[in-house]
Design a protein around this motif. Structure first.
Motif, PDB file in Angstrom:
ATOM      1  N   GLY A 445       0.800  -1.438  -0.166  1.00 40.79           N
ATOM      2  CA  GLY A 445       0.175  -0.147  -0.242  1.00 40.79           C
ATOM      3  C   GLY A 445       0.587   1.598  -0.318  1.00 40.79           C
ATOM      4  N   SER A 446       0.242   2.001  -0.521  1.00 45.60           N
ATOM      5  CA  SER A 446       0.797   3.677  -0.342  1.00 45.60           C
ATOM      6  C   SER A 446       0.936   4.166   0.951  1.00 45.60           C
ATOM      7  N   GLU A 447       0.519   4.003   2.147  1.00 43.45           N
ATOM      8  CA  GLU A 447       0.636   4.284   3.338  1.00 43.45           C
ATOM      9  C   GLU A 447       0.515   2.836   4.170  1.00 43.45           C
ATOM     10  N   HIS A 448       1.218   2.742   5.622  1.00 40.26           N
ATOM     11  CA  HIS A 448       0.834   1.600   6.065  1.00 40.26           C
ATOM     12  C   HIS A 448      -0.410   1.288   6.843  1.00 40.26           C
ATOM     13  N   GLY A 449      -1.235  -0.209   6.428  1.00 33.24           N
ATOM     14  CA  GLY A 449      -1.978  -0.370   6.307  1.00 33.24           C
ATOM     15  C   GLY A 449      -3.257  -0.615   5.769  1.00 33.24           C
ATOM     16  N   LYS A 450      -2.756   0.504   3.897  1.00 39.62           N
ATOM     17  CA  LYS A 450      -3.293   0.549   2.941  1.00 39.62           C
ATOM     18  C   LYS A 450      -3.373  -0.579   2.479  1.00 39.62           C
ATOM     19  N   ALA A 451      -3.165  -1.512   2.100  1.00 42.06           N
ATOM     20  CA  ALA A 451      -3.411  -2.337   1.464  1.00 42.06           C
ATOM     21  C   ALA A 451      -4.516  -3.467   1.950  1.00 42.06           C
ATOM     22  N   ARG A 452      -4.657  -3.570   3.484  1.00 42.79           N
ATOM     23  CA  ARG A 452      -5.436  -4.089   4.229  1.00 42.79           C
ATOM     24  C   ARG A 452      -6.797  -4.113   3.535  1.00 42.79           C
ATOM     25  N   THR A 453      -7.198  -4.964   3.133  1.00 55.00           N
ATOM     26  CA  THR A 453      -8.804  -4.944   3.029  1.00 55.00           C
ATOM     27  C   THR A 453      -8.749  -6.532   2.586  1.00 55.00           C
ATOM     28  N   PRO A 454     -10.285  -6.977   3.747  1.00 53.56           N
ATOM     29  CA  PRO A 454     -11.002  -8.495   3.228  1.00 53.56           C
ATOM     30  C   PRO A 454     -10.978  -8.648   1.939  1.00 53.56           C
ATOM     31  N   GLN A 455     -11.494  -7.936   1.238  1.00 59.17           N
ATOM     32  CA  GLN A 455     -11.735  -8.394  -0.926  1.00 59.17           C
ATOM     33  C   GLN A 455      -9.994  -8.728  -1.429  1.00 59.17           C
ATOM     34  N   LYS A 456      -8.832  -7.881  -0.773  1.00 63.78           N
ATOM     35  CA  LYS A 456      -6.795  -8.599  -0.705  1.00 63.78           C
ATOM     36  C   LYS A 456      -6.979  -9.687  -0.601  1.00 63.78           C
ATOM     37  N   VAL A 457      -7.423  -9.588   0.566  1.00 64.23           N
ATOM     38  CA  VAL A 457      -7.000 -11.176   1.660  1.00 64.23           C
ATOM     39  C   VAL A 457      -7.854 -12.715   0.707  1.00 64.23           C
ATOM     40  N   MET A 458      -8.796 -11.737   0.325  1.00 65.99           N
ATOM     41  CA  MET A 458      -9.825 -13.599  -0.208  1.00 65.99           C
ATOM     42  C   MET A 458      -9.292 -13.413  -1.726  1.00 65.99           C
ATOM     43  N   ASP A 459      -8.588 -12.547  -2.710  1.00 60.75           N
ATOM     44  CA  ASP A 459      -8.171 -12.332  -3.472  1.00 60.75           C
ATOM     45  C   ASP A 459      -6.953 -13.442  -3.755  1.00 60.75           C
ATOM     46  N   ALA A 460      -6.208 -12.847  -2.555  1.00 62.18           N
ATOM     47  CA  ALA A 460      -4.595 -13.171  -2.365  1.00 62.18           C
ATOM     48  C   ALA A 460      -5.042 -14.959  -2.282  1.00 62.18           C
ATOM     49  N   LEU A 461      -5.860 -14.971  -0.838  1.00 65.34           N
ATOM     50  CA  LEU A 461      -6.439 -16.865  -1.426  1.00 65.34           C
ATOM     51  C   LEU A 461      -6.892 -17.688  -2.053  1.00 65.34           C
ATOM     52  N   ARG A 462      -7.704 -16.419  -3.492  1.00 67.41           N
ATOM     53  CA  ARG A 462      -8.345 -17.706  -4.382  1.00 67.41           C
ATOM     54  C   ARG A 462      -6.847 -18.028  -5.255  1.00 67.41           C
ATOM     55  N   CYS A 463      -6.151 -16.946  -5.834  1.00 68.01           N
ATOM     56  CA  CYS A 463      -4.906 -16.876  -6.582  1.00 68.01           C
ATOM     57  C   CYS A 463      -4.418 -17.960  -6.629  1.00 68.01           C
ATOM     58  N   GLY A 464      -4.058 -18.583  -4.831  1.00 71.80           N
ATOM     59  CA  GLY A 464      -2.892 -19.223  -4.317  1.00 71.80           C
ATOM     60  C   GLY A 464      -1.739 -18.570  -3.865  1.00 71.80           C
ATOM     61  N   HIS A 465      -1.540 -17.530  -4.155  1.00 72.18           N
ATOM     62  CA  HIS A 465      -0.427 -15.866  -3.685  1.00 72.18           C
ATOM     63  C   HIS A 465      -0.315 -16.435  -2.278  1.00 72.18           C
ATOM     64  N   SER A 466      -0.145 -17.402  -1.274  1.00 70.43           N
ATOM     65  CA  SER A 466      -0.025 -17.733  -0.027  1.00 70.43           C
ATOM     66  C   SER A 466       1.529 -18.473  -0.201  1.00 70.43           C
ATOM     67  N   PHE A 467       1.598 -18.816   1.459  1.00 74.17           N
ATOM     68  CA  PHE A 467       2.357 -20.046   2.051  1.00 74.17           C
ATOM     69  C   PHE A 467       1.888 -20.427   3.966  1.00 74.17           C
ATOM     70  N   LEU A 468       1.851 -21.584   3.937  1.00 72.29           N
ATOM     71  CA  LEU A 468       0.836 -21.585   4.887  1.00 72.29           C
ATOM     72  C   LEU A 468       2.559 -22.223   5.691  1.00 72.29           C
ATOM     73  N   THR A 469       2.473 -21.659   7.156  1.00 70.04           N
ATOM     74  CA  THR A 469       3.215 -22.562   8.027  1.00 70.04           C
ATOM     75  C   THR A 469       2.709 -21.992   9.134  1.00 70.04           C
ATOM     76  N   ASN A 470       4.337 -23.350  10.521  1.00 72.17           N
ATOM     77  CA  ASN A 470       3.701 -22.555  12.098  1.00 72.17           C
ATOM     78  C   ASN A 470       4.498 -22.122  12.025  1.00 72.17           C
ATOM     79  N   GLY A 471       5.735 -21.998  11.192  1.00 71.76           N
ATOM     80  CA  GLY A 471       7.201 -21.106  11.590  1.00 71.76           C
ATOM     81  C   GLY A 471       7.954 -20.618  11.147  1.00 71.76           C
ATOM     82  N   PRO A 472       8.290 -21.076  10.300  1.00 74.79           N
ATOM     83  CA  PRO A 472       9.404 -20.253   9.005  1.00 74.79           C
ATOM     84  C   PRO A 472       8.758 -20.013   7.695  1.00 74.79           C
ATOM     85  N   ILE A 473       9.656 -18.897   7.397  1.00 75.12           N
ATOM     86  CA  ILE A 473       9.151 -17.958   6.561  1.00 75.12           C
ATOM     87  C   ILE A 473       9.545 -18.294   5.114  1.00 75.12           C
ATOM     88  N   LEU A 474       9.348 -18.552   3.867  1.00 77.85           N
ATOM     89  CA  LEU A 474       9.283 -19.512   2.856  1.00 77.85           C
ATOM     90  C   LEU A 474       8.775 -18.415   1.431  1.00 77.85           C
TER      91      LEU A 474
END
Length: 573
Positions: A445-474
């Protein structure tokens, strides 16, 4: 299904998975079920010297009489209490964090403490939104672990609590990487609150309010969270009211059906699956109901997900006869926090289903969800002790019990010997809000927190632009493509792959696996650069591990054991 039955069912599945991994089988293990073990435990407690006579279900603790020692850290009638104050900050500002107290047993000290010590002693607490925690603890010596999810260093300390004495501790948390600056935020897609309890028409033993849960999620470093209660959407307004600059509440509901649980994320309508009377129960009707509710979810702009598709209980597990219609869903929860990701677990079976979908050309992006019903993570404290009590009874009365229950004694002993240590470590490490989490790339986002919207989260989940973890950053790319994207023809020239791995962890890792829908194709032993409170395993791989055109997807798994691992969504080939 009782917690005892569920635990033993998980354990039997894990034993079977262990044998399969070794290319072995055991008809006794394969033929065992949890109810047989439960009946065996009851018999042992009634007839064996040293056992407690519990002759019927009424004698077992009811959910509303759960042992509260580990919920507030104070045993019943305990008066020897000390006062503890803890403050956690990051860059000098108060921040919610997770604080775990492990009461040291006889012979343990801060230097030799190992959480796998044969007894779950953990008390989980959190500092508030302002970063402070003030509580009482029984007298004694404690090992302290302070953490805030994947992006922060883990701090360990010791404390001695004395009666009528105030002990103060101040901790500055080191955030060794800020993934939000790279467009990534972590979230818990599946969490329950008091609105799933009988007080609101549900049947789950949950006591935490939405505010408690938001605090708990933020203490785990989460940037978003979906409150997915059963039965109703009464908590939606309270959940949305908890939005902060650094935390996005996403409304959701877990819809109960007679053939699985469906998540309706981002939908404020109370979507209900109409479960038919037995006389009207036909495959045609059941299928049409799934189509109807998923269509409503998508028409309302929400995300339709199948949750824990291989659960132990038939009513909340996806019907395999309906696998041909899995394409009505947009994502699949393959890693549920109620059990570990180990061979033979329901998560392992869900991951196998995910593979089968990919083999058929269906890519359902994978997600996690903690499925937390208890942020204090004391689910297994009492149960674990009772399991060990029965193990001791077997050792004291081997001949008598083996003559009457030879198969149960064998399986129970195998569970205690080969599974309890890792299950103890898992229960003390990964249970609670965000114990498993999904990182999504929502852009910067252009400012801190501006990119956080439910729609953006759901779009990323739908596209698989994600990784799953209980610890590491991959974070991975294949020929410049990230998870959820597809290689073009130009990317596959000469069958060469350029794989870039950014891999960071606040706990040691041992291996990286390169996987396809057909399984592991390459395993790499990891070597780290350790600095600034974390391990850096980043690397670049130019050797082609795949055989075109047999593999159509490539994804990555980094791990030490089931308590510290990450799985990416695939790049499509």
């Amino acid at each position: 299904m009782s917690k005892e039955t569920k635990f033993l069912s998980i354990a039997i599945g894990l034993l079977q998975g262990q044998l399969r991994e070794k290319g072995q089988s055991d008809p006794i293990v394969d033929g065992m079920d949890a109810e047989r073990l439960v009946n065996f435990i009851r018999y042992a407690k009634v007839v064996c010297p040293g056992g407690k006579a519990r002759t019927n279900e009424v004698d077992y603790p009811a959910p509303n009489k759960r042992n509260r020692f580990h919920r507030n850290g104070i045993p019943e009638n305990c008066t020897e209490l000390g006062d503890v104050f803890i403050e956690t900050t990051c860059k000098g500002l108060g921040t919610p964090s997770q604080v775990k107290f492990f009461k040291l047993l006889e012979g343990e000290n801060f230097e030799n403490f190992d959480r796998v010590n044969g007894k779950i002693t953990m008390i989980r607490d959190i500092t508030g939104f302002d970063g402070t925690l003030h509580r009482y603890l029984p007298e004694g010596r404690y090992f302290i672990e302070v953490s805030k999810g994947s992006e922060y260093e883990i701090i360990t300390d010791s404390i001695e609590v004395k009666k009528d004495t105030l002990e103060k501790r101040y901790y500055e948390l080191n955030r060794f990487i800020d993934l939000e600056k790279m467009g990534w935020i972590a979230g818990d897609n599946h969490h329950h609150s008091i609105y799933s309890s009988p007080a609101f028409g549900g049947d789950d033993d949950v006591v935490e309010s939405p505010q408690d849960i938001a605090n708990s999620m933020m203490a785990m470093g989460l940037g978003y969270g979906a409150l997915s209660d059963h039965h109703n959407i009464l908590g939606h307004k309270a959940w949305q009211a908890l939005k902060r600059e650094d935390f996005l509440p996403v409304i959701s509901k877990e819809i109960s059906t007679s053939n699985g649980h469906v998540m309706a994320m981002g939908v404020d309508t109370d979507v209900i699956y109409n479960i038919p009377e037995q006389k009207d129960r036909t495959d045609e009707y059941l299928r049409s109901e799934f189509v109807r509710i998923t269509n409503i979810i998508k028409d309302k702009g929400g995300l339709a997900q199948i949750n824990h598709p291989r659960d132990l209980q038939r009513a909340i597990s996806w019907n395999p006869a309906f696998n041909d219609m899995l394409d009505i869903f947009e994502t699949m929860e393959i890693w549920n926090g109620s059990n570990p990701m180990l061979p033979g677990s329901t998560n392992d079976l869900a991951r196998n289903l995910w593979h089968e979908c990919m083999k058929k050309g269906l890519f359902l992006p994978a997600t996690t969800g903690s499925d937390t019903h208890n942020i204090c993570a004391d689910d297994y404290h009492v149960l674990y002790d009772e399991i060990l009590d029965t193990r001791d009874l077997i050792q004291l009365n081997t001949q008598e019990l083996s003559s009457k229950y030879p198969e149960e004694v064998k399986v129970y002993t195998l569970i205690c010997e080969s599974l309890l240590p890792i299950l103890e470590k898992w229960a003390e490490t990964n249970l609670t809000s965000g114990g498993v989490r999904t990182y999504v790339n929502i852009g910067i986002g252009s400012e801190h927190g501006k990119a956080r919207t439910p729609q953006k989260v759901m779009d990323a989940l739908r596209c698989g632009h994600s990784f799953l973890t209980n610890g590491p950053i991959l974070l991975t790319t294949v020929n410049g493509k990230r998870p959820g994207e597809k290689l073009g023809d130009e990317d596959k020239e000469d069958n060469k792959l350029d794989i870039k791995i950014k891999l960071y962890s606040n706990r040691p890792l041992s291996k990286l696996q390169i996987c396809t829908e057909n399984g592991v194709v390459k395993e790499i032993i990891l070597k780290a650069t350790e600095e600034n409170g974390h391990y850096d395993y980043s690397c670049r791989l130019t050797e082609n591990p795949l055989e075109y055109p047999h593999d159509h997807y490539i994804y990555f798994v980094a791990m030490d054991d089931c308590t510290n691992m990450a799985i990416t969504n695939p790049v499509c080939m």
